[in-house]
Design a protein around this motif. Structure first.
Motif, mmCIF file in Angstrom:
data_model
loop_
_atom_site.group_PDB
_atom_site.id
_atom_site.type_symbol
_atom_site.label_atom_id
_atom_site.label_comp_id
_atom_site.label_asym_id
_atom_site.label_seq_id
_atom_site.Cartn_x
_atom_site.Cartn_y
_atom_site.Cartn_z
ATOM 1 N N VAL A 105 5.186 -0.058 -4.878
ATOM 2 C CA VAL A 105 5.018 1.173 -4.305
ATOM 3 C C VAL A 105 5.915 2.297 -4.807
ATOM 4 O O VAL A 105 5.934 3.479 -4.171
ATOM 5 C CB VAL A 105 4.936 1.012 -2.746
ATOM 6 N N SER A 159 0.707 -1.266 -0.027
ATOM 7 C CA SER A 159 0.141 -0.031 0.007
ATOM 8 C C SER A 159 0.811 1.196 0.068
ATOM 9 O O SER A 159 0.436 2.382 -0.548
ATOM 10 C CB SER A 159 -0.938 -0.034 1.183
ATOM 11 N N ASP A 160 1.912 1.366 0.679
ATOM 12 C CA ASP A 160 2.775 2.527 0.793
ATOM 13 C C ASP A 160 4.380 2.119 0.997
ATOM 14 O O ASP A 160 4.475 0.928 1.598
ATOM 15 C CB ASP A 160 2.152 3.502 1.528
ATOM 16 N N ALA A 161 5.137 3.213 1.000
ATOM 17 C CA ALA A 161 6.587 2.790 1.083
ATOM 18 C C ALA A 161 6.690 2.496 2.574
ATOM 19 O O ALA A 161 7.566 1.638 2.945
ATOM 20 C CB ALA A 161 7.413 4.222 0.819
ATOM 21 N N ALA A 164 10.603 8.579 -4.026
ATOM 22 C CA ALA A 164 9.637 8.033 -3.419
ATOM 23 C C ALA A 164 10.080 7.482 -2.061
ATOM 24 O O ALA A 164 9.420 7.785 -1.139
ATOM 25 C CB ALA A 164 9.347 6.519 -4.109
#
Length: 120
Positions: free
Chosen positions: A57, A8-10, A77
């Motif tokens: 991600v 879902s995310d870093a 990112a």
């Protein structure tokens, strides 16, 4: 509260220690999967899985050269992670300064006590 998926995310992606290890290794330069496997002594399927999560991600870029895939980090990112950890870096800096100040004050009090006793 349920934990978010690793894709879902870093922050969730780097929660896994091997992914952080791979990211650190890729920070130096672009590398092939085989090089990552050999250097980090991880199984190839595991490295591929971790790279897929990191790629999904946006933490790494991949480019093909013939049959080989080369991976490198995506600094943009990683920026939110860096900025967030910077908060704690400042906190630890403040804590270390307080410890230093207390130690210096204690040392100065000790010196003053020795002077008042005529021992210095």
């Amino acid at each position: 509260m349920a934990r978010a998926a690793t894709t879902s995310d870093a922050f969730n992606a780097i929660a896994e220690p091997r992914r952080r290890e791979i990211l650190s290794y890729l920070a130096l330069r672009e590398r092939a999967v085989g090089e990552i496997v050999a250097t980090l002594r991880l199984e190839q399927p595991s490295v591929s899985k971790h790279l897929r999560v990191l790629r999904n991600v946006g933490l790494v870029y991949v480019r093909r050269v013939g049959r080989q895939k080369l991976y490198r980090t995506n600094p943009e990112a990683i920026r939110p992670v860096h900025e967030w950890t910077g908060t704690f870096e400042r906190l630890w800096g403040q804590q270390l300064n307080r410890i230093k100040e207390r130690a210096e004050a204690k040392m100065n009090r000790g010196r003053a006590d020795l002077k008042s006793k005529g021992e210095a």
